[in-house]
Design a protein around this motif. Structure first.
Motif: not given
Length: 385
Positions: A5-34
Motif C-alpha cells: 500500500s503506497l501513500l503519496g504515490s504521485t510525489g517524488s518518493i512515491g513515483t520512485q517507489a513504483l520504479q523500485v517495485v517495477q525493477n524488483l518485478r523485472e528481477q523475478g520478485e513477486k510484488w503487487e501494488v494493493a
C-alpha cells in the motif's frame, strides 16, 4: 508474493517507489501494488492505477476523487476519498507493507491506521514522528511492528546499526546535511532570497515543501526529532554535520569511537528499496559510487545564526510534549506562505519560534496533536496578514 500500500504515490518518493517495485518485478520478485493514495494529482494517479492495477486508490481531495472515479469507471478499481479514504488505504487488508510517503501532518492518521491494522510500516513521512512520535512508537511497540525508515539519513543509520552488537555500544548518531542552496550565506544575505532561489537544491530532486525545508535547514531539524524517536536517543546524542557532496548519508559512532558510515550516490532508490526488501539486498537502479571520480569529501559545522530552524527543532524536542507538533504545523503553514510570495524567507523561523512559544507541552494524544497543529497554522496565517 508481497503486496504494497503506497501513500503519496504521485510525489517524488512515491513515483520512485513504483520504479523500485517495477525493477524488483523485472528481477523475478513477486510484488503487487494493493493500494495507491495521493492528495490531488488525479492524472498521474490514473496512469499509475492503470499500470499497477491496485484494488483501491484513495484521493485526499474530495473533488479530485470524484473526477478520478469517473476516469476509472471502466475498471474494477475502488476509489476512496478524504482522510477516511487515506486511512482505509493505509490499512488495506490486501497489503503486507504500507509505505507512507505523503508530505506533512496529513500522514499522521494514516500511519496510525496502518499500525493499528497490523501492517509493517515503511516511513518517509517524517512529520508523523515529529508531531506524534509518542503515540506512533507506542502503537508499533504494542503490536511488535517494524518501522522501516525511508529517509536517506535514517535509512543510513538503520543500515549502520545492523552491526551494532548491543544497545549500550552506541555512542551517538551523526546526521549529514547538504547545506541546501544557501550554504555559506550570512543571515543578512538570506533576507531577500526568492522562492525560485530556495527551490534550487544542489543534490536532490524533491518536492517543493521539502526543498524549502532543506534551504532553511528545518528539514534537518525535523530529522533530528525523527531520529530521536526511531532510535530512542536524546537530542544531545544526535549530531548534525554539513556534507556538501551528499555521499555519506549518515553515520553512527560507537563507544570505542569507531564510526560506521553508509555511502552512496544521492539516489533515493537505495533507501526505498532497502525498506521494501529488508533484510535482503537486491540490485537497484542507483548508480555505483566512484570515489576516485569524486576526489574528496568535505564537512562543516552548521551555521546556527543563518539557519536557526535547526536549533529551534532541537529546542522543541527538549521541551517535548506538543511543542514539536506546534513547530511542525507552524513551519508547514509558513512554507506554504513563502511559496505563495506572502512572507519572506527569514519569516519562516521567526513564525515557527513564535508558535512554539505559545504552545504548552501538555499531554500527547492524537486529538491534542491535531489541535496543536491547527492552532499553530492559524497563528502563522494570522500573523502573516
Amino acid at each position: 508474493m508481497k503486496k504494497l500500500s503506497l501513500l503519496g504515490s504521485t510525489g517524488s518518493i512515491g513515483t520512485q517507489a513504483l520504479q523500485v517495485v517495477q525493477n524488483l518485478r523485472e528481477q523475478g520478485e513477486k510484488w503487487e501494488v494493493a493500494a495507491l493514495a495521493a492528495r490531488s494529482s488525479v492524472n498521474r494517479l490514473e496512469e499509475q492505477a492503470r499500470k499497477f492495477h491496485p484494488e483501491v486508490v484513495a484521493v485526499f481531495d474530495e473533488g479530485a476523487a470524484l473526477s478520478l472515479r469517473q476516469s476509472l469507471r471502466d475498471t474494477d478499481i475502488q476509489v476512496l476519498s478524504g482522510m477516511e479514504g487515506l486511512c482505509e488505504a493505509a490499512a488495506w487488508p490486501g497489503a503486507d507493507l504500507t509505505l507512507n510517503a505523503v508530505v506533512g501532518m496529513v500522514g499522521l492518521q494514516p500511519t496510525l491506521a496502518a499500525l493499528q491494522a497490523g501492517k509493517a510500516l515503511a516511513l518517509a513521512n517524517k512529520e508523523t514522528l515529529v508531531a506524534g512520535g509518542a503515540i506512533v512508537m507506542e502503537a508499533a511497540r504494542k503490536r511488535n511492528l517494524p518501522i522501516l525508515p525511508v529517509d536517506s539519513e535514517h535509512s543510513a543509520i538503520f543500515q549502520c546499526l545492523q552491526g551494532c552488537p548491543e544497545r549500550g555500544a552506541l555512542k551517538k548518531l551523526v546526521l549529514t546535511a547538504s547545506g541546501g542552496p544557501f550554504f555559506g550565506r550570512s543571515r543578512q544575505e538570506l533576507a531577500g532570497v526568492t522562492r525560485e532561489q530556495a527551490l534550487r537544491h544542489p543534490n536532490w530532486d524533491m518536492g517543493a515543501k521539502i526543498t524549502i525545508d532543506s534551504a532553511t535547514m528545518m528539514n534537518k531539524g525535523l530529522e533530528v526529532m525523527e531520529a530521536s524517536w526511531l532510535f530512542d536517543l536524546p537530542e544531545h546524542r544526535i549530531e548534525v554535520v554539513v556534507h556538501r557532496e551528499s555521499v555519506i548519508h549518515s553515520m553512527v559512532e560507537y563507544q570505542d569511537n569507531a564510526a560506521v558510515a553508509q555511502l552512496g550516490v544521492p539516489d533515493m532508490a537505495v533507501p526505498i528499496q532497502y525498506a521494501l526488501t529488508y533484510p535482503r539486498r537486491m540490485p537497484s537502479p542507483a548508480g555505483e559510487l566512484d570515489l576516485c571520480a569524486l576526489g574528496k569529501l568535505t564537512f562543516y559545522p552548521p551555521d546556527r545564526e543563518a539557519f536557526p530552524c535547526l536549533e529551534l527543532c532541537r529546542e522543541a524536542l527538549r521541551r517535548g510534549g506538543l511543542v514539536p507538533a506546534a513547530a511542525n504545523g507552524a513551519n508547514e503553514q509558513a512554507v506554504a506562505l513563502f511559496l505563495e510570495g506572502k512572507i519572506g524567507f527569514l519569516d519562516i523561523p521567526r513564525l515557527v519560534e513564535a508558535a512554539m512559544d505559545r504552545q504548552d507541552p501538555g499531554v500527547v494524544t492524537l486529538e491534542a496533536v491535531l489541535e496543536a497543529d491547527r492552532e499553530a497554522r492559524a497563528f502563522v496565517a494570522g500573523a502573516a496578514h
